[in-house]
Design a protein around this motif. Structure first.
Motif, mmCIF file in Angstrom:
data_model
loop_
_atom_site.group_PDB
_atom_site.id
_atom_site.type_symbol
_atom_site.label_atom_id
_atom_site.label_comp_id
_atom_site.label_asym_id
_atom_site.label_seq_id
_atom_site.Cartn_x
_atom_site.Cartn_y
_atom_site.Cartn_z
ATOM 1 N N ASP A 1 45.237 36.399 43.404
ATOM 2 C CA ASP A 1 44.365 37.226 44.236
ATOM 3 C C ASP A 1 44.383 38.679 43.793
ATOM 4 O OD1 ASP A 1 43.673 35.055 45.679
ATOM 5 O OD2 ASP A 1 45.039 35.420 47.345
ATOM 6 N N ALA A 2 45.557 39.152 43.324
ATOM 7 C CA ALA A 2 45.694 40.551 42.915
ATOM 8 C C ALA A 2 44.784 40.866 41.743
ATOM 9 C CB ALA A 2 47.146 40.855 42.565
ATOM 10 N N VAL A 3 44.540 39.857 40.893
ATOM 11 C CA VAL A 3 43.672 40.059 39.744
ATOM 12 C C VAL A 3 42.208 39.888 40.136
ATOM 13 C CG1 VAL A 3 43.064 39.203 37.456
ATOM 14 C CG2 VAL A 3 45.462 39.309 38.146
ATOM 15 N N LEU A 4 41.921 38.869 40.923
ATOM 16 C CA LEU A 4 40.537 38.563 41.279
ATOM 17 C C LEU A 4 39.917 39.641 42.166
ATOM 18 C CD1 LEU A 4 40.707 34.727 41.970
ATOM 19 C CD2 LEU A 4 39.519 35.875 40.095
ATOM 20 N N HIS A 5 40.701 40.181 43.066
ATOM 21 C CA HIS A 5 40.132 41.141 44.018
ATOM 22 C C HIS A 5 39.463 42.349 43.340
ATOM 23 C CE1 HIS A 5 39.464 43.616 47.491
ATOM 24 N NE2 HIS A 5 40.255 44.554 46.991
ATOM 25 N N ILE B 1 34.528 45.145 41.649
ATOM 26 C CA ILE B 1 33.722 45.749 40.579
ATOM 27 C C ILE B 1 32.327 45.124 40.561
ATOM 28 C CG2 ILE B 1 33.459 45.863 38.064
ATOM 29 C CD1 ILE B 1 36.579 46.226 37.975
ATOM 30 N N ALA B 2 32.268 43.801 40.722
ATOM 31 C CA ALA B 2 30.979 43.101 40.736
ATOM 32 C C ALA B 2 30.137 43.527 41.939
ATOM 33 C CB ALA B 2 31.199 41.593 40.745
ATOM 34 N N ARG B 3 30.802 43.660 43.102
ATOM 35 C CA ARG B 3 30.084 44.112 44.311
ATOM 36 C C ARG B 3 29.527 45.518 44.116
ATOM 37 N NH1 ARG B 3 31.290 47.571 47.984
ATOM 38 N NH2 ARG B 3 33.462 47.769 47.308
ATOM 39 N N ARG C 1 25.381 49.689 42.733
ATOM 40 C CA ARG C 1 25.016 50.677 41.713
ATOM 41 C C ARG C 1 23.592 50.449 41.204
ATOM 42 N NH1 ARG C 1 25.347 51.721 36.210
ATOM 43 N NH2 ARG C 1 26.489 53.598 35.580
ATOM 44 N N THR C 2 23.273 49.185 40.950
ATOM 45 C CA THR C 2 21.936 48.831 40.459
ATOM 46 C C THR C 2 20.866 49.213 41.482
ATOM 47 O OG1 THR C 2 22.840 47.005 39.151
ATOM 48 C CG2 THR C 2 20.480 46.947 39.624
ATOM 49 N N ASN C 3 21.147 48.946 42.755
ATOM 50 C CA ASN C 3 20.187 49.301 43.810
ATOM 51 C C ASN C 3 19.980 50.804 43.894
ATOM 52 O OD1 ASN C 3 19.800 46.619 44.573
ATOM 53 N ND2 ASN C 3 21.457 46.658 46.078
ATOM 54 N N GLN D 1 34.376 54.539 41.639
ATOM 55 C CA GLN D 1 35.197 53.473 42.238
ATOM 56 C C GLN D 1 35.459 52.357 41.228
ATOM 57 O OE1 GLN D 1 33.965 52.196 46.241
ATOM 58 N NE2 GLN D 1 32.814 54.096 46.436
ATOM 59 N N GLN D 2 34.444 52.026 40.418
ATOM 60 C CA GLN D 2 34.631 50.995 39.393
ATOM 61 C C GLN D 2 35.679 51.433 38.367
ATOM 62 O OE1 GLN D 2 30.455 50.602 38.212
ATOM 63 N NE2 GLN D 2 30.505 48.467 38.872
ATOM 64 N N LEU D 3 35.613 52.687 37.939
ATOM 65 C CA LEU D 3 36.592 53.196 36.973
ATOM 66 C C LEU D 3 38.004 53.110 37.549
ATOM 67 C CD1 LEU D 3 37.513 54.618 34.387
ATOM 68 C CD2 LEU D 3 36.867 56.805 35.442
ATOM 69 N N ALA D 4 38.163 53.477 38.820
ATOM 70 C CA ALA D 4 39.481 53.410 39.466
ATOM 71 C C ALA D 4 40.024 51.978 39.441
ATOM 72 C CB ALA D 4 39.386 53.922 40.897
ATOM 73 N N LEU D 5 39.150 51.006 39.674
ATOM 74 C CA LEU D 5 39.560 49.602 39.667
ATOM 75 C C LEU D 5 39.921 49.132 38.258
ATOM 76 C CD1 LEU D 5 36.900 48.312 42.178
ATOM 77 C CD2 LEU D 5 39.384 48.216 42.533
ATOM 78 N N TRP D 6 39.146 49.574 37.252
ATOM 79 C CA TRP D 6 39.479 49.216 35.862
ATOM 80 C C TRP D 6 40.820 49.814 35.466
ATOM 81 C CZ3 TRP D 6 37.721 45.218 33.721
ATOM 82 C CH2 TRP D 6 36.380 44.814 33.859
ATOM 83 N N LYS D 7 41.127 51.021 35.971
ATOM 84 C CA LYS D 7 42.430 51.632 35.682
ATOM 85 C C LYS D 7 43.566 50.812 36.270
ATOM 86 C CE LYS D 7 41.055 56.496 35.211
ATOM 87 N NZ LYS D 7 41.115 57.844 35.832
ATOM 88 N N VAL D 8 43.360 50.299 37.484
ATOM 89 C CA VAL D 8 44.362 49.436 38.109
ATOM 90 C C VAL D 8 44.577 48.183 37.256
ATOM 91 C CG1 VAL D 8 44.840 47.926 40.093
ATOM 92 C CG2 VAL D 8 43.965 50.253 40.467
ATOM 93 N N LEU D 9 43.498 47.550 36.862
ATOM 94 C CA LEU D 9 43.583 46.334 36.044
ATOM 95 C C LEU D 9 44.244 46.614 34.700
ATOM 96 C CD1 LEU D 9 40.083 44.788 36.820
ATOM 97 C CD2 LEU D 9 42.294 43.828 37.459
ATOM 98 N N TYR D 10 43.905 47.759 34.105
ATOM 99 C CA TYR D 10 44.493 48.121 32.816
ATOM 100 C C TYR D 10 46.001 48.334 32.967
ATOM 101 C CZ TYR D 10 45.193 50.562 28.367
ATOM 102 O OH TYR D 10 45.640 50.942 27.117
#
Length: 210
Positions: A2-6, A11-13, A18-20, A36-45
């Motif tokens: 779950d920690a990875v999927l969340h 990011i997908a949400r 973002r597109t809208n 917010q997406q960048l912050a999440l990518w930093k967590v994943l990285y």
């Protein structure tokens, strides 16, 4: 787990939001989603669940979002961070693609509105033009001449040429961009239609000085 999927689901949400916002022309909201997406990518990285390439891409997406909103300093800062992170990329193919995108982000960070470009000195205009040309060559080599990223750079070259009253060059660049977009997304696509209007505007300007 779950920690990875969340974070990935988040990011997908955010990408949908973002597109809208992009379609609405709400640049500040686009920027907020991308932060917010960048912050999440930093967590994943940090968890070794994302690659350095994905982190570079996230910085460059934020740089472009800032550039679209005319926040030049922030746009340049994230383009710079993307370039620094490139040093951790050792795959030549990936590196060449990301280098092309960094060059484009660096150029877009220096772009202003067409009106304000007219008041900039020749050195500043030359700097933007040089970066755009380098980005164009690198992008064509990395992604192919019909890629939409190529069209985006050509469009910006058209803006710079128009601001310098180089109308023949501007029409050439905008026309090339239109052909790429028309082939990729169709003539009724919003951005393709905008280019048609842009070409008509440049024709009008060229007629005024003849």
């Amino acid at each position: 787990s779950d920690a990875v999927l969340h974070p990935l689901e988040d990011i997908a949400r955010l990408e949908e939001e973002r597109t809208n916002f992009e379609q609405l022309g709400d640049f500040d909201s686009v920027i907020e989603c991308t932060i917010q997406q960048l912050a999440l990518w930093k967590v994943l990285y940090g968890l070794d669940e994302a690659s350095v390439e994905e982190l570079v891409d996230a910085h460059l997406r934020l740089s472009k979002a800032y550039a679209a909103g005319k926040y030049r300093q922030q746009a340049a800062e994230h383009a710079k961070r993307g370039r620094i992170l490139l040093e951790r990329v050792f795959d030549d193919g990936v590196s060449s693609r990301l280098t092309a995108q960094v060059l484009a982000a660096e150029a877009f960070a220096l772009m202003e509105t067409p009106d304000s470009t007219e008041t900039r000195g020749p050195a500043a205009v030359a700097r933007v033009s040089d970066l755009l040309q380098k980005a164009l060559r690198a992008t064509q080599e990395a992604f192919g001449e019909q890629d939409l990223r190529v069209a985006e750079i050509l469009e910006n070259q058209g803006v710079v040429a128009t601001s310098q009253q180089q109308y023949a060059e501007a029409l050439g660049k905008i026309s090339e961009a239109w052909e790429i977009r028309e082939a990729a997304v169709g003539k009724d696509n919003e951005q393709t239609l905008k280019l048609s209007i842009q070409m008509a505007h440049v024709h009008s300007l060229a007629g005024e000085i003849q």
